[in-house]
Design a protein around this motif. Structure first.
Motif, PDB file in Angstrom:
ATOM      1  N   LEU A  94      35.304   7.188  -2.535  1.00 25.14           N
ATOM      2  CA  LEU A  94      33.641   6.744  -2.112  1.00 25.14           C
ATOM      3  C   LEU A  94      33.083   7.840  -3.047  1.00 25.14           C
ATOM      4  CD1 LEU A  94      31.486   5.393  -0.967  1.00 25.14           C
ATOM      5  CD2 LEU A  94      32.046   6.339   1.582  1.00 25.14           C
ATOM      6  N   ALA A  95      33.355   8.989  -2.729  1.00 27.43           N
ATOM      7  CA  ALA A  95      32.532  10.225  -3.164  1.00 27.43           C
ATOM      8  C   ALA A  95      32.560  10.078  -4.791  1.00 27.43           C
ATOM      9  CB  ALA A  95      33.122  11.457  -2.992  1.00 27.43           C
ATOM     10  N   ALA A  96      33.491   9.653  -5.450  1.00 25.57           N
ATOM     11  CA  ALA A  96      33.541   9.408  -6.865  1.00 25.57           C
ATOM     12  C   ALA A  96      33.112   8.409  -7.299  1.00 25.57           C
ATOM     13  CB  ALA A  96      35.209   9.407  -7.390  1.00 25.57           C
ATOM     14  N   PRO A 111      28.679  17.259 -11.116  1.00 25.05           N
ATOM     15  CA  PRO A 111      29.090  16.469  -9.781  1.00 25.05           C
ATOM     16  C   PRO A 111      28.335  16.843  -8.370  1.00 25.05           C
ATOM     17  CG  PRO A 111      30.665  18.247 -10.300  1.00 25.05           C
ATOM     18  CD  PRO A 111      29.715  18.342 -11.639  1.00 25.05           C
ATOM     19  N   TYR A 112      28.301  15.759  -7.555  1.00 27.80           N
ATOM     20  CA  TYR A 112      27.766  16.258  -6.251  1.00 27.80           C
ATOM     21  C   TYR A 112      28.842  15.922  -5.208  1.00 27.80           C
ATOM     22  CZ  TYR A 112      22.809  15.580  -7.561  1.00 27.80           C
ATOM     23  OH  TYR A 112      21.531  15.969  -8.338  1.00 27.80           O
ATOM     24  N   PHE A 113      29.000  16.975  -4.678  1.00 27.74           N
ATOM     25  CA  PHE A 113      30.011  16.978  -3.454  1.00 27.74           C
ATOM     26  C   PHE A 113      29.549  16.275  -2.190  1.00 27.74           C
ATOM     27  CE2 PHE A 113      31.254  20.875  -6.031  1.00 27.74           C
ATOM     28  CZ  PHE A 113      32.524  20.379  -6.281  1.00 27.74           C
ATOM     29  N   ALA A 114      30.289  15.546  -1.648  1.00 32.07           N
ATOM     30  CA  ALA A 114      29.991  14.572  -0.328  1.00 32.07           C
ATOM     31  C   ALA A 114      30.494  15.117   0.943  1.00 32.07           C
ATOM     32  CB  ALA A 114      30.481  13.284  -0.676  1.00 32.07           C
ATOM     33  N   ILE A 115      29.461  15.239   1.776  1.00 30.87           N
ATOM     34  CA  ILE A 115      29.558  15.374   3.171  1.00 30.87           C
ATOM     35  C   ILE A 115      29.266  14.084   3.921  1.00 30.87           C
ATOM     36  CG2 ILE A 115      29.156  16.705   5.122  1.00 30.87           C
ATOM     37  CD1 ILE A 115      30.653  18.737   3.157  1.00 30.87           C
ATOM     38  N   THR A 388      35.984   2.678   3.623  1.00 29.92           N
ATOM     39  CA  THR A 388      36.573   1.505   2.853  1.00 29.92           C
ATOM     40  C   THR A 388      35.232   0.463   2.695  1.00 29.92           C
ATOM     41  OG1 THR A 388      38.615   2.185   3.744  1.00 29.92           O
ATOM     42  CG2 THR A 388      38.168  -0.049   2.671  1.00 29.92           C
ATOM     43  N   ILE A 389      34.633   0.163   3.751  1.00 29.39           N
ATOM     44  CA  ILE A 389      33.437  -0.768   3.870  1.00 29.39           C
ATOM     45  C   ILE A 389      32.353  -0.188   2.988  1.00 29.39           C
ATOM     46  CG2 ILE A 389      31.533  -1.463   5.135  1.00 29.39           C
ATOM     47  CD1 ILE A 389      33.629  -2.151   7.482  1.00 29.39           C
ATOM     48  N   LEU A 394      29.365  -0.598  -2.399  1.00 28.06           N
ATOM     49  CA  LEU A 394      29.312  -0.219  -3.809  1.00 28.06           C
ATOM     50  C   LEU A 394      29.901  -1.356  -4.671  1.00 28.06           C
ATOM     51  CD1 LEU A 394      29.613   3.774  -3.752  1.00 28.06           C
ATOM     52  CD2 LEU A 394      27.603   2.374  -3.542  1.00 28.06           C
ATOM     53  N   GLU A 395      31.000  -1.744  -4.535  1.00 30.45           N
ATOM     54  CA  GLU A 395      31.447  -2.618  -5.405  1.00 30.45           C
ATOM     55  C   GLU A 395      30.657  -3.851  -5.498  1.00 30.45           C
ATOM     56  OE1 GLU A 395      35.691  -3.500  -4.435  1.00 30.45           O
ATOM     57  OE2 GLU A 395      35.425  -5.473  -4.955  1.00 30.45           O
ATOM     58  N   LEU A 396      30.083  -4.508  -4.362  1.00 26.87           N
ATOM     59  CA  LEU A 396      29.216  -5.604  -4.564  1.00 26.87           C
ATOM     60  C   LEU A 396      27.733  -5.404  -5.091  1.00 26.87           C
ATOM     61  CD1 LEU A 396      29.830  -7.090  -0.608  1.00 26.87           C
ATOM     62  CD2 LEU A 396      30.580  -8.022  -2.778  1.00 26.87           C
TER      63      LEU A 396
END
Ligand code: F0G
Length: 528
Positions: A94-96, A111-115, A388-389, A394-396
């Motif tokens: 998801l972060a990628a 890059p941006y790191f995700a929290i 996962t959702i 993002l896929e949609l």
């Protein structure tokens, strides 16, 4: 009517009562696409066109079949939802993916790191905490550099390589005749005392007037609405609010609040004192489009002024895209259009597809402090179900070359045309139509001076927009709300599935509201 039980109502009964006054305390029993079904008097379902869109969390529609299928598959497969402190490949994916899209929109490969977090306010909270951790580490580095410089000066003076010149002695009131070793002792003590006052200063945050960033301990102090903020003033962060129409206020606040450290420096054979900017300003929070504050688009020029100001004083910019982001304006980041570059981004709402409660805070690499990963966490954040959702969301959005973004723009334009037509026909009542994409607002002029007593009463109660919303719901089967801090503005954040028929129904409803206001029939608007 309390349809479930006749027992006492304990889940926020006062709020229900207030909503009830405007006819808004109805029960929704089913949701699909852009439609919410409410329970009617005889238990029948009444289809309502949803322009409130879960305050912006259901851009892809209620219960999107692909997202529901994704959730069902995850649960049926026995996915470990909570497996804290393990590898989280789904979070990493998801972060990628967020980085891929953000990189494309910003034209950067940093890059941006995700929290990950659970709600919008928590993502803001995490950004503010991270910024303060970073500030603390920068202060520690300044402190240690100042100490090293003082030692270097002491060595240089002790070895006779440098002296404390008259210019420096006069500036700091140090004995002109004292030997340089004594003068340096005095000078060091003077600077230490002056600097100490700054080194312990708490962080100061900057935010915009009219802004909304959540209602938790820190975030509520950056939310401008006084009724939310002031009861909790003693709990939290210090903020200064900048009026969006006065960019010169940035310099004024800086001049008033800035901190300066005095640090020794040996240059040639002289000990000098130089100034270093002390990081008082911890972060600048900004919504690209203010949502809760009345759907106000950040002016590109002002965005540029904020960007330059923050770069000058090395203050990180936190771009709060919780409401404006995730495709609502045709981009993942609404701010990317205005050329605003955040050190931090916050995303929530539609990130969870209307099913999961999830949010994320992104920090660019140059500002990132990995220590944060140890000191901030939540039982529920970064779970496989939400991640996962969110990936599916993002896929949609990205499918078919970004068809969903284009649809948000196209539906937004259609909705805007309808709102502008109402404004053009009722300029005496409608003051403004604002926003971008599927984040639009229609502002009514203040009716406090209406010739009709019933309309004046409606305007005086602080619930003006809520009464209009109640009328639209009952008479036109349209759900919308005013923005909570600007109750004369109705907001429209439907899903990409909003149909021409629904837009037409909203337009007819707004025209009806305008006609009733013009006729002075405030009692009919209040009588939902
Ligand atoms: N930031 C922005 C820009 C928001 O619009 C909101 C919520 C939040 C932060 C807080 O997110 O509710 O998940 O904790 N806005 C809603 C509104 C409540 O009325 O616009 P949260």
């Amino acid at each position: 009517k309390n349809s479930v039980t006749d027992g006492p109502e304990l889940a926020e009964p006062y709020l229900r009562q207030v909503l009830g006054m405007a006819g808004l305390a109805v029960e929704y029993v089913r949701a699909e696409g852009n439609t919410l079904y409410r329970r009617g008097e005889g238990d029948e379902e009444i289809a309502v066109a949803d322009f409130a869109g879960g305050y912006g969390s259901v851009l892809l529609g209620h219960n999107h079949p692909d997202l529901v299928a994704c959730a069902q598959e995850l649960l049926a497969a026995g996915t470990p939802v909570h497996a804290q402190f393990s590898r989280h490949p789904y979070a990493n994916r998801l972060a990628a993916e967020l980085n891929r899209i953000v990189g494309r929109e910003l034209g950067t490969d940093e890059p941006y790191f995700a929290i990950f977090a659970n709600s919008g306010a928590e993502a803001v909270e995490a950004a503010l905490k991270h910024a303060e951790l970073d500030r603390g580490l920068r202060i520690a580095a300044l402190r240690s550099a100042a100490k090293d410089a003082a030692e270097a000066a002491r060595d240089a003076v002790a070895q006779g390589r440098a002296q404390v010149p008259g210019r420096v002695r006069r500036r700091f009131g140090i004995d002109a005749g004292a030997p340089s070793t004594d003068a340096l002792e005095q000078l060091t003590a003077r600077l230490a005392a002056e600097n100490a006052a700054h080194l312990d200063r708490p962080p100061l945050f900057l935010a915009l007037e009219g802004g909304f960033h959540g209602k938790l301990g820190l975030s509520v102090q950056l939310t401008h609405n006084e009724s939310y903020r002031t009861p909790f003033r003693a709990l939290g962060a210090q903020a200064r609010f900048v009026p969006p129409d006065r960019p010169e206020a940035l310099k004024e606040i800086h001049a008033r609040e800035r901190g300066v450290l005095h640090v020794l420096e040996v240059s040639g054979d002289q000990v000098d004192v130089v100034e270093r900017e002390f990081p008082v300003f911890c972060a600048f929070l900004v919504e690209p489009i203010q949502g809760e504050g009345g759907i106000r688009v950040l002016d590109a020029e002002f965005a540029g002024a904020i960007q330059r100001f923050c770069a000058e004083i090395d203050c990180p910019v936190v771009v709060d895209e919780i409401q404006s982001g995730m495709g609502r304006t045709g981009r993942l980041l609404a701010s990317s259009r205005a050329g605003l570059r955040g050190d931090y981004y916050t995303l929530a709402k539609t990130l969870g597809g209307g099913l999961a409660k999830t949010s994320v805070m992104l920090v660019r690499r140059a500002r990132y402090r990995q220590e944060f990963e140890i000191v901030h966490s939540s039982t529920f954040a970064k779970d496989s179900f939400s991640c996962t959702i969110a990936l599916k969301v993002l896929e949609l959005l990205e499918a078919d070359g970004g068809a969903a973004y284009r649809r948000a723009e196209e539906r937004g334009a259609a909705l805007r045309t309808a709102l502008e037509a109402v404004r053009d026909d009722f300029p005496d009542l409608v003051g403004d139509v604002r926003g971008q994409g599927l984040m639009l607002g229609l502002e009514f002029r203040d009716q406090g001076g209406s010739a009709s007593e019933s309309v004046r009463a409606l305007a005086a109660g602080g619930l003006f927009g809520y009464f209009l919303a109640g009328h639209l719901l009952h008479a036109h089967r349209v759900r919308t709300f005013p923005t909570a801090s600007a109750v004369n503005t109705l907001r429209f954040e439907p899903s990409v599935h909003v149909s021409d028929e629904e837009i037409g129904r909203l337009e007819a409803g707004l025209r009806d509201v305008c006609r009733l206001l013009r006729e002075g029939a405030g009692d009919r608007l209040a009588g939902a």
